[in-house]
Design a protein around this motif. Structure first.
Motif, PDB file in Angstrom:
ATOM      1  N   LEU A  85      -8.056  25.105 -14.887  1.00 19.18           N
ATOM      2  CA  LEU A  85      -7.514  26.450 -15.063  1.00 19.18           C
ATOM      3  C   LEU A  85      -5.998  26.340 -15.027  1.00 19.18           C
ATOM      4  O   LEU A  85      -5.423  25.872 -14.041  1.00 19.18           O
ATOM      5  CB  LEU A  85      -7.996  27.373 -13.943  1.00 19.18           C
ATOM      6  CG  LEU A  85      -7.630  28.848 -14.090  1.00 19.18           C
ATOM      7  CD1 LEU A  85      -8.462  29.504 -15.191  1.00 19.18           C
ATOM      8  CD2 LEU A  85      -7.836  29.593 -12.769  1.00 19.18           C
TER       9      LEU A  85
ATOM     10  N   THR B  93      -9.021  26.286 -19.423  1.00 26.86           N
ATOM     11  CA  THR B  93      -8.982  27.741 -19.511  1.00 26.86           C
ATOM     12  C   THR B  93      -7.560  28.166 -19.195  1.00 26.86           C
ATOM     13  O   THR B  93      -7.046  27.891 -18.111  1.00 26.86           O
ATOM     14  CB  THR B  93      -9.953  28.398 -18.518  1.00 26.86           C
ATOM     15  OG1 THR B  93     -11.279  27.970 -18.805  1.00 26.86           O
ATOM     16  CG2 THR B  93      -9.878  29.914 -18.620  1.00 26.86           C
TER      17      THR B  93
ATOM     18  N   VAL C  56      -4.823  30.987 -18.635  1.00 29.13           N
ATOM     19  CA  VAL C  56      -4.685  32.394 -18.257  1.00 29.13           C
ATOM     20  C   VAL C  56      -3.354  32.933 -18.769  1.00 29.13           C
ATOM     21  O   VAL C  56      -2.282  32.388 -18.451  1.00 29.13           O
ATOM     22  CB  VAL C  56      -4.782  32.569 -16.729  1.00 29.13           C
ATOM     23  CG1 VAL C  56      -4.624  34.047 -16.354  1.00 29.13           C
ATOM     24  CG2 VAL C  56      -6.116  32.030 -16.218  1.00 29.13           C
TER      25      VAL C  56
ATOM     26  N   ILE D 174      -2.890  34.753 -27.624  1.00 29.29           N
ATOM     27  CA  ILE D 174      -4.096  33.942 -27.839  1.00 29.29           C
ATOM     28  C   ILE D 174      -3.929  32.895 -28.948  1.00 29.29           C
ATOM     29  O   ILE D 174      -4.319  31.729 -28.752  1.00 29.29           O
ATOM     30  CB  ILE D 174      -5.309  34.853 -28.099  1.00 29.29           C
ATOM     31  CG1 ILE D 174      -5.713  35.576 -26.814  1.00 29.29           C
ATOM     32  CG2 ILE D 174      -6.492  34.059 -28.653  1.00 29.29           C
ATOM     33  CD1 ILE D 174      -6.836  36.590 -26.983  1.00 29.29           C
TER      34      ILE D 174
ATOM     35  N   LYS E 284      -9.643  27.473 -23.924  1.00 30.87           N
ATOM     36  CA  LYS E 284     -10.174  28.834 -23.911  1.00 30.87           C
ATOM     37  C   LYS E 284      -9.140  29.779 -23.297  1.00 30.87           C
ATOM     38  O   LYS E 284      -8.808  29.658 -22.117  1.00 30.87           O
ATOM     39  CB  LYS E 284     -11.461  28.879 -23.076  1.00 30.87           C
ATOM     40  CG  LYS E 284     -12.515  27.890 -23.525  1.00 30.87           C
ATOM     41  CD  LYS E 284     -13.655  27.822 -22.536  1.00 30.87           C
ATOM     42  CE  LYS E 284     -14.672  26.758 -22.932  1.00 30.87           C
ATOM     43  NZ  LYS E 284     -15.793  26.636 -21.960  1.00 30.87           N
TER      44      LYS E 284
ATOM     45  N   LEU F 191      -7.742  33.163 -21.568  1.00 30.22           N
ATOM     46  CA  LEU F 191      -8.284  34.195 -20.699  1.00 30.22           C
ATOM     47  C   LEU F 191      -7.163  35.181 -20.384  1.00 30.22           C
ATOM     48  O   LEU F 191      -6.160  34.808 -19.766  1.00 30.22           O
ATOM     49  CB  LEU F 191      -8.824  33.586 -19.407  1.00 30.22           C
ATOM     50  CG  LEU F 191      -9.274  34.570 -18.325  1.00 30.22           C
ATOM     51  CD1 LEU F 191     -10.422  35.437 -18.815  1.00 30.22           C
ATOM     52  CD2 LEU F 191      -9.660  33.831 -17.046  1.00 30.22           C
TER      53      LEU F 191
ATOM     54  N   SER G 130      -5.569  37.952 -18.315  1.00 27.37           N
ATOM     55  CA  SER G 130      -5.739  38.452 -16.957  1.00 27.37           C
ATOM     56  C   SER G 130      -4.369  38.607 -16.305  1.00 27.37           C
ATOM     57  O   SER G 130      -3.475  37.790 -16.525  1.00 27.37           O
ATOM     58  CB  SER G 130      -6.601  37.475 -16.140  1.00 27.37           C
ATOM     59  OG  SER G 130      -6.780  37.931 -14.826  1.00 27.37           O
TER      60      SER G 130
ATOM     61  N   THR H 228      -5.083  40.855 -10.327  1.00 25.77           N
ATOM     62  CA  THR H 228      -6.440  40.344 -10.201  1.00 25.77           C
ATOM     63  C   THR H 228      -6.819  40.162  -8.729  1.00 25.77           C
ATOM     64  O   THR H 228      -6.131  39.455  -7.992  1.00 25.77           O
ATOM     65  CB  THR H 228      -6.585  38.996 -10.936  1.00 25.77           C
ATOM     66  OG1 THR H 228      -6.179  39.168 -12.290  1.00 25.77           O
ATOM     67  CG2 THR H 228      -8.018  38.509 -10.899  1.00 25.77           C
TER      68      THR H 228
ATOM     69  N   THR I 223     -12.388  38.430  -8.128  1.00 25.95           N
ATOM     70  CA  THR I 223     -12.336  38.097  -9.557  1.00 25.95           C
ATOM     71  C   THR I 223     -11.768  36.708  -9.770  1.00 25.95           C
ATOM     72  O   THR I 223     -12.224  35.961 -10.649  1.00 25.95           O
ATOM     73  CB  THR I 223     -11.499  39.141 -10.314  1.00 25.95           C
ATOM     74  OG1 THR I 223     -12.066  40.442 -10.106  1.00 25.95           O
ATOM     75  CG2 THR I 223     -11.470  38.842 -11.811  1.00 25.95           C
TER      76      THR I 223
ATOM     77  N   GLN J  86     -13.237  33.414 -11.766  1.00 33.67           N
ATOM     78  CA  GLN J  86     -12.498  32.606 -12.737  1.00 33.67           C
ATOM     79  C   GLN J  86     -12.555  31.116 -12.377  1.00 33.67           C
ATOM     80  O   GLN J  86     -12.489  30.254 -13.268  1.00 33.67           O
ATOM     81  CB  GLN J  86     -11.039  33.054 -12.794  1.00 33.67           C
ATOM     82  CG  GLN J  86     -10.826  34.453 -13.351  1.00 33.67           C
ATOM     83  CD  GLN J  86      -9.369  34.889 -13.266  1.00 33.67           C
ATOM     84  OE1 GLN J  86      -8.506  34.174 -12.725  1.00 33.67           O
ATOM     85  NE2 GLN J  86      -9.070  36.071 -13.791  1.00 33.67           N
TER      86      GLN J  86
END
Length: 257
Positions: free
Chosen positions: A5, A29, A31, A38, A54, A56, A58, A63, A67, A71
């Motif tokens: 992440l 991933t 964030v 994106i 990917k 994400l 947020s 957050t 949550t 993640q």
């Protein structure tokens, strides 16, 4: 393959970290705060395997803990490369660089799968000049605290929280096997091409480092292993990146003073 992440995913260092990790067949991933970012995130994936990255969307500030834990499900490593970037004044700097960082640190320590947390901090984020610095380094440190004191303090508090909570984890006999808190602390950043050469570990304060070299060092530290608890300062220098990483990890070189 490792699942990572990356927080603050649209930053220049984070984009390069994502690109390097995906090139090594890791899943990332990323964030980000805005859906318009994106396409830039997706562009970091290798064309042969676009699913490795990917995005994400947020808000790091908003957050909640529960949550964040969701993640982090299935995540092995966390990279904090987020910051307010001087936008929104002192209040937002504290909210992002300090408080949001602490939220993700606490959640990462609590998450069963996470084994590494690397934060991209700053070499000026310390209480006092390092005893091994020269006069120019000391002047650089004092100049940083004079120019951006809220940022320096926010980064320092986040660093200390990561370090202290990690030591508590170890002493409690909890998730300490393989856990690594890595504090990467670059000096002034530049957008020049990567040099592949650094001053790493107990580095000087005066000088700069390219964002691509920071990303290179970060990824090598994550993949190398064994850097837990180290505060690692970084500017460009004369030592090859891999040799510097190997030395710092082998000799447990830390700039924490």
């Amino acid at each position: 393959m490792v699942n990572i992440l990356v927080l603050g995913g649209h930053g220049k260092i984070a984009l390069q970290i994502t690109r390097l990790l995906a090139a090594s067949s890791h899943t990332v991933t990323s964030v980000i705060r805005d859906a318009s970012q994106i396409p830039d995130i997706k562009a970091t994936a290798p064309p042969s395997n676009p699913d490795l990255v990917k995005p994400l969307v947020s808000s790091l500030e908003e957050t909640p803990h529960e949550t964040i834990l969701k993640q982090l499900e299935g995540i092995d490593w966390v990279v904090w490369s987020a910051g307010a970037g001087g936008k929104g004044g002192a209040e937002r700097t504290i909210a992002v660089d300090q408080e949001a960082a602490k939220k993700y640190i606490a959640a990462s320590i609590a998450a069963p799968s996470v084994s590494k947390f690397l934060t991209v901090s700053a070499s000026v984020a310390r209480h006092s000049p390092a005893p091994y610095w020269n006069e120019d380094d000391v002047a650089t440190f004092k100049g940083g605290w004079k120019a951006i004191p809220v940022y320096c303090e926010a980064k320092l508090k986040a660093d200390e929280f990561l370090y202290d909570e990690s030591r508590k984890l170890e002493s409690s006999g909890g998730k300490n096997v393989g856990w690594e808190d890595i504090h990467l602390r670059p000096g002034a950043l530049s957008d020049n091409p990567a040099t592949g050469k650094v001053d790493l570990g107990r580095a000087r304060a005066r000088g700069s480092v390219t964002r691509n070299d920071v990303a290179d060092v970060a990824v090598r530290l994550l993949q190398k292993g064994g850097a837990g608890g180290l505060w690692i300062d970084l500017v460009n220098g004369e030592e090859l990146v891999q040799e510097a990483v190997d030395r710092v990890v082998r000799d447990k070189v830390t700039s924490r003073t």
